[in-house]
Design an enzyme around this catalytic site. Sequence first.
Site, short mmCIF file in Angstrom:
data_model
loop_
_atom_site.label_atom_id
_atom_site.label_comp_id
_atom_site.label_asym_id
_atom_site.label_seq_id
_atom_site.Cartn_x
_atom_site.Cartn_y
_atom_site.Cartn_z
N ILE A 24 0.83 -1.09 -0.13
CA ILE A 24 0.19 0.00 0.02
C ILE A 24 0.71 1.48 -0.05
CG2 ILE A 24 -2.41 -0.99 0.95
CD1 ILE A 24 -1.13 -0.12 3.81
N GLY A 27 8.22 4.21 1.05
CA GLY A 27 9.07 5.38 1.66
C GLY A 27 10.18 5.45 1.36
N ASN A 29 14.49 5.05 1.35
CA ASN A 29 15.35 3.92 1.83
C ASN A 29 15.01 2.27 1.57
OD1 ASN A 29 17.47 5.77 2.38
ND2 ASN A 29 16.61 6.09 4.30
N GLY A 30 14.09 2.26 0.78
CA GLY A 30 13.47 0.82 0.40
C GLY A 30 12.35 0.44 1.41
N LYS A 47 5.08 -2.42 8.23
CA LYS A 47 6.03 -1.56 7.67
C LYS A 47 7.21 -2.33 7.43
CE LYS A 47 8.07 2.82 8.23
NZ LYS A 47 7.82 4.32 9.00
N ASP A 145 10.09 15.60 11.32
CA ASP A 145 9.56 15.20 10.04
C ASP A 145 8.02 15.43 9.94
OD1 ASP A 145 9.91 15.06 7.27
OD2 ASP A 145 10.08 13.15 7.27
#
Length: 193
Positions: A24, A27, A29-30, A47, A145
């Site tokens: 779904i 992000g 860095n893989g 995740k 962030d």
Amino acid sequence: MESFNGYEETVIWSPSQVFLDKEIGRGSNGTIVYQGTYPRGHRVAVKRLSEDQYNAKRQGYDTLKSGGDDSVHIVRLYEFQKHENFIYAMVSLCEYDLHHLVKSKWLYAELSEENGYPKPYLLELMRNVVDGLQNLHRNGIIYGDLNPSHVFIHKTQIAKLSMVGSCRCLAEDETSLRSDDTIIRGEASWGSC
């Protein structure tokens, strides 16, 4: 394919017997995010992080796992599982993020008054974000962030902060962080120094 709860699912390696239904999101860095389902039907987001990504933010994840996620406005972290060179984090599954909400002109129009001011529901989402930030700060975590793609809207229509990338943890004797570098942190369009 295996049948589960009346629909077809692909079982890619399944941490804690979580069936990974589909990808779904992706992000940096893989990182890959899957929609998953526990055997009793509870749906989660899974995740996939590299071990390096996990180790860099381990203190923040450990804080959340040990009860630092007591705010309903933080994406709930259920568990971690390791498989090969990856760490899989099972977290609350949310319907969409604030970025998609704002980009949807029809939906955004439903949240704004004719004069452009936010309707009460949008103000409540903002309060949810502030509550989530307060909870993280109480636990010594600096978010770092905050942007619309890291604010998720749960099916109960409340906003939840994702525990992601640029969070940093304060040492017990610290109350703030100081950085002399000019490294941009976060996503390019929302980065902070």
